[in-house]
Design a protein around this motif. Sequence first.
Motif, PDB file in Angstrom:
ATOM      1  N   LYS A  59       0.844  -1.201   0.000  1.00 39.10           N
ATOM      2  CA  LYS A  59       0.000   0.000   0.000  1.00 39.10           C
ATOM      3  C   LYS A  59       0.867   1.235   0.000  1.00 39.10           C
ATOM      4  CE  LYS A  59      -1.002   2.194   3.593  1.00 39.10           C
ATOM      5  NZ  LYS A  59      -1.567   2.796   4.797  1.00 39.10           N
ATOM      6  N   LEU A  62      -0.034   8.715   2.065  1.00 42.27           N
ATOM      7  CA  LEU A  62       0.404  10.110   1.948  1.00 42.27           C
ATOM      8  C   LEU A  62       0.756  10.446   0.499  1.00 42.27           C
ATOM      9  CD1 LEU A  62       2.531  10.270   5.229  1.00 42.27           C
ATOM     10  CD2 LEU A  62       0.066  10.505   4.925  1.00 42.27           C
ATOM     11  N   GLU A  99     -10.629   5.160   4.623  1.00 43.49           N
ATOM     12  CA  GLU A  99     -10.429   6.110   3.531  1.00 43.49           C
ATOM     13  C   GLU A  99     -10.665   5.450   2.173  1.00 43.49           C
ATOM     14  OE1 GLU A  99      -6.607   7.611   4.683  1.00 43.49           O
ATOM     15  OE2 GLU A  99      -5.546   5.864   3.972  1.00 43.49           O
ATOM     16  N   GLU A 101     -10.045   4.543  -1.688  1.00 45.89           N
ATOM     17  CA  GLU A 101      -8.805   4.336  -2.445  1.00 45.89           C
ATOM     18  C   GLU A 101      -9.089   3.695  -3.809  1.00 45.89           C
ATOM     19  OE1 GLU A 101      -5.318   3.203  -0.695  1.00 45.89           O
ATOM     20  OE2 GLU A 101      -5.750   4.230   1.215  1.00 45.89           O
ATOM     21  N   GLU A 131      -9.654   1.531   2.564  1.00 49.03           N
ATOM     22  CA  GLU A 131      -8.595   1.078   3.463  1.00 49.03           C
ATOM     23  C   GLU A 131      -8.941   1.456   4.897  1.00 49.03           C
ATOM     24  OE1 GLU A 131      -4.548   2.566   3.090  1.00 49.03           O
ATOM     25  OE2 GLU A 131      -3.887   1.080   4.566  1.00 49.03           O
ATOM     26  N   SER A 153       0.362   2.533   9.211  1.00 42.48           N
ATOM     27  CA  SER A 153      -0.983   2.463   9.807  1.00 42.48           C
ATOM     28  C   SER A 153      -1.889   1.412   9.150  1.00 42.48           C
ATOM     29  CB  SER A 153      -1.716   3.821   9.766  1.00 42.48           C
ATOM     30  OG  SER A 153      -0.885   4.892  10.137  1.00 42.48           O
ATOM     31  N   ALA A 224      -4.976   7.264  -0.675  1.00 40.31           N
ATOM     32  CA  ALA A 224      -6.315   7.790  -0.408  1.00 40.31           C
ATOM     33  C   ALA A 224      -6.712   8.877  -1.402  1.00 40.31           C
ATOM     34  CB  ALA A 224      -6.375   8.329   1.009  1.00 40.31           C
TER      35      ALA A 224
HETATM   36  C1  OOG Z   1      -0.719   7.188   7.342  1.00 40.89           C
HETATM   37  C2  OOG Z   1      -1.266   6.293   6.280  1.00 40.89           C
HETATM   38  C3  OOG Z   1      -2.179   7.053   5.361  1.00 40.89           C
HETATM   39  C4  OOG Z   1      -2.976   7.066   2.954  1.00 40.89           C
HETATM   40  O1  OOG Z   1      -3.526   6.465   2.024  1.00 40.89           O
HETATM   41  O2  OOG Z   1      -2.691   8.262   2.894  1.00 40.89           O
HETATM   42  C5  OOG Z   1      -2.637   6.285   4.179  1.00 40.89           C
HETATM   43  C6  OOG Z   1      -1.771   7.709   8.267  1.00 40.89           C
HETATM   44  O3  OOG Z   1      -2.357   8.758   7.986  1.00 40.89           O
HETATM   45  O4  OOG Z   1      -1.996   7.088   9.312  1.00 40.89           O
HETATM   46  O5  OOG Z   1      -2.757   5.100   4.176  1.00 40.89           O
END
Ligand code: OOG
Length: 252
Positions: A59, A62, A99, A101, A131, A153, A224
């Motif tokens: 995955k 950010l 979120e 995706e 996700e 995460s 995301a």
């Molecule tokens: C980090 C992981 C964020 C994304 O798709 O941006 C994520 C977090 O915000 O905890 O998976």
Amino acid sequence: MSLDPHEAAALLAAARRERRTLPRFSDEHDGVDEAWGYDVQDLDRAARVAAGEWVVGAKLGLTSEAKQRTMHVHQPIVGFLTDAMAAPDLGGLVQPRVEPEVAFRLGADLDRALGRGEIASVLDGVAVALEVIDSRWTGYHFRLGDVLADNTSAAGFVVGEWRGVDLEGLANLAATFAVDGEVVSTTSPAAILGDPSEALVHLSRHLEARGETLPAGSVVLAGAMADAVPLTEGRRFEAVVEGLGSAVLSTL
Ligand code: OOG
């Protein structure tokens, strides 16, 4: 004082098991940087595989400027997905969020750095996904090394129906994210690095730099399309991308 990556991985695993959050390592230790974070993540992955989980993909996180600003980490990050995350035990999570995706499925091994024009040749499916993220860091307060150590995460994912790959128009399809039928974000796959194909380009370079590969059949969550929302009980979360389908997660 620096923190040994083995010790960090053990502390994170114990906190996950016991449903505790932690103050971020980077406040108390030196050297909590990108390389250190991926070292801890590698140890975590090895420990999960030794415990019987299967790695089923990767995955990205950010992947938008907006999300980077919100989380105060200014580069895309990569984590791994396991079979346990495909059927997540939501009750075992501590501060889950969800979120919307885009997911890709590899039709060939991802075993070298690819340019944008080569991406379609390694894919055999694209789908809408949700996700579930769950940070080990209290209130999601982390720096780059912390979030990488915590496998970005990653906690769970739901993938909608796989479709044939047409990367041409994908970025600009209209997308919505709704909670209980009420739209909370209007977006498009372009929110992911301008075009979600770029997530594969980034991942392929990341893997090559680390001497790793991802086999055909793997799932890749590209990042995301909108801000995460808290994953609470008694709700229905739905991501829709016009022409691509939808993904639903219900906690009803
Ligand atoms: C980090 C992981 C964020 C994304 O798709 O941006 C994520 C977090 O915000 O905890 O998976």
